[in-house]
Design a protein around this motif. Structure first.
Motif, PDB file in Angstrom:
ATOM      1  N   THR A  62     -24.641 -14.364 -12.560  1.00  0.00           N
ATOM      2  CA  THR A  62     -23.466 -15.223 -12.416  1.00  0.00           C
ATOM      3  C   THR A  62     -22.207 -14.443 -12.734  1.00  0.00           C
ATOM      4  O   THR A  62     -21.195 -14.571 -12.035  1.00  0.00           O
ATOM      5  CB  THR A  62     -23.580 -16.452 -13.350  1.00  0.00           C
ATOM      6  OG1 THR A  62     -24.781 -17.154 -13.025  1.00  0.00           O
ATOM      7  CG2 THR A  62     -22.399 -17.364 -13.215  1.00  0.00           C
ATOM      8  N   ARG A  63     -22.247 -13.643 -13.780  1.00  0.00           N
ATOM      9  CA  ARG A  63     -21.093 -12.832 -14.167  1.00  0.00           C
ATOM     10  C   ARG A  63     -20.718 -11.860 -13.052  1.00  0.00           C
ATOM     11  O   ARG A  63     -19.557 -11.755 -12.667  1.00  0.00           O
ATOM     12  CB  ARG A  63     -21.415 -12.076 -15.452  1.00  0.00           C
ATOM     13  CG  ARG A  63     -20.306 -11.203 -15.960  1.00  0.00           C
ATOM     14  CD  ARG A  63     -20.684 -10.432 -17.224  1.00  0.00           C
ATOM     15  NE  ARG A  63     -21.421 -11.251 -18.164  1.00  0.00           N
ATOM     16  CZ  ARG A  63     -22.647 -10.953 -18.620  1.00  0.00           C
ATOM     17  NH1 ARG A  63     -23.260  -9.874 -18.223  1.00  0.00           N
ATOM     18  NH2 ARG A  63     -23.258 -11.758 -19.467  1.00  0.00           N
ATOM     19  N   VAL A  72     -22.545 -16.800 -19.758  1.00  0.00           N
ATOM     20  CA  VAL A  72     -23.344 -16.958 -18.536  1.00  0.00           C
ATOM     21  C   VAL A  72     -24.282 -15.769 -18.370  1.00  0.00           C
ATOM     22  O   VAL A  72     -24.108 -14.725 -19.002  1.00  0.00           O
ATOM     23  CB  VAL A  72     -22.440 -17.112 -17.287  1.00  0.00           C
ATOM     24  CG1 VAL A  72     -21.602 -18.360 -17.385  1.00  0.00           C
ATOM     25  CG2 VAL A  72     -21.567 -15.896 -17.078  1.00  0.00           C
ATOM     26  N   ASP A  73     -25.255 -15.924 -17.484  1.00  0.00           N
ATOM     27  CA  ASP A  73     -26.201 -14.849 -17.248  1.00  0.00           C
ATOM     28  C   ASP A  73     -25.564 -13.743 -16.400  1.00  0.00           C
ATOM     29  O   ASP A  73     -24.502 -13.915 -15.811  1.00  0.00           O
ATOM     30  CB  ASP A  73     -27.472 -15.388 -16.588  1.00  0.00           C
ATOM     31  CG  ASP A  73     -27.194 -16.109 -15.281  1.00  0.00           C
ATOM     32  OD1 ASP A  73     -26.026 -16.401 -15.004  1.00  0.00           O
ATOM     33  OD2 ASP A  73     -28.156 -16.377 -14.548  1.00  0.00           O
ATOM     34  N   THR A  74     -26.228 -12.611 -16.344  1.00  0.00           N
ATOM     35  CA  THR A  74     -25.684 -11.430 -15.670  1.00  0.00           C
ATOM     36  C   THR A  74     -25.438 -11.647 -14.176  1.00  0.00           C
ATOM     37  O   THR A  74     -24.379 -11.250 -13.682  1.00  0.00           O
ATOM     38  CB  THR A  74     -26.612 -10.219 -15.885  1.00  0.00           C
ATOM     39  OG1 THR A  74     -26.765 -10.025 -17.297  1.00  0.00           O
ATOM     40  CG2 THR A  74     -26.037  -8.962 -15.274  1.00  0.00           C
TER      41      THR A  74
END
Length: 144
Positions: free
Chosen positions: A92-93, A88-90
């Motif tokens: 979202t993380r 996942v993208d940053t």
């Protein structure tokens, strides 16, 4: 799947059980799943009872089972979550890590107040349902 307790089976089961995520709002998803407290109000009193258990039993069970994983302390993501975070993208993380920590704090607050653990599980499951709603809507918007 960036939340503790939400695996492939749980995510797929929720997607199938809920169907069209866009028909719900943050306040109606809990009611649909039967995760809101019952109420017996009259005049000025408003005592709340156990959860209503209305709606989809399977989805409610999946979320409550997932909520129990937040009873354990959360210091860092496990191996499964680390693998999922790579996909996942940053933003979202980062949001998922913050929410996992917050849900553990919610559970700890219930414990600190001496509340029953099943009530904590219901409350955390209701919040998980709201987050799954947000992600389900985003997925529905992307897929079309």
């Amino acid at each position: 799947m960036c939340f503790r307790g939400i695996s492939v089976v749980t995510g797929f089961g929720l997607a199938v059980a809920i169907g069209d995520w866009t028909r719900f709002t943050g306040s109606t998803i809990g009611s649909y799943l039967g995760l809101t407290p019952s109420e017996h109000s009259s005049a000025q009193s408003r005592p709340q009872g156990p959860i209503t258990k209305a709606g989809n039993t399977y989805a409610r069970r999946l979320l409550i089972d997932a909520a129990w994983s937040h009873a354990r302390p959360y210091s860092r993501p496990g191996v499964r979550l680390l693998r999922q975070f790579e996909k996942v993208d940053t933003p979202t993380r980062t949001r998922a890590i913050e929410e996992n920590q917050r849900l553990c704090r919610v559970w700890a607050n219930f414990d600190a107040r001496g509340k029953r653990r099943v009530k904590a599980a219901s409350a955390v499951a209701r919040e998980l349902a709201g987050w799954c709603l947000v992600r389900g809507r985003a997925t529905a918007a992307i897929s079309g």
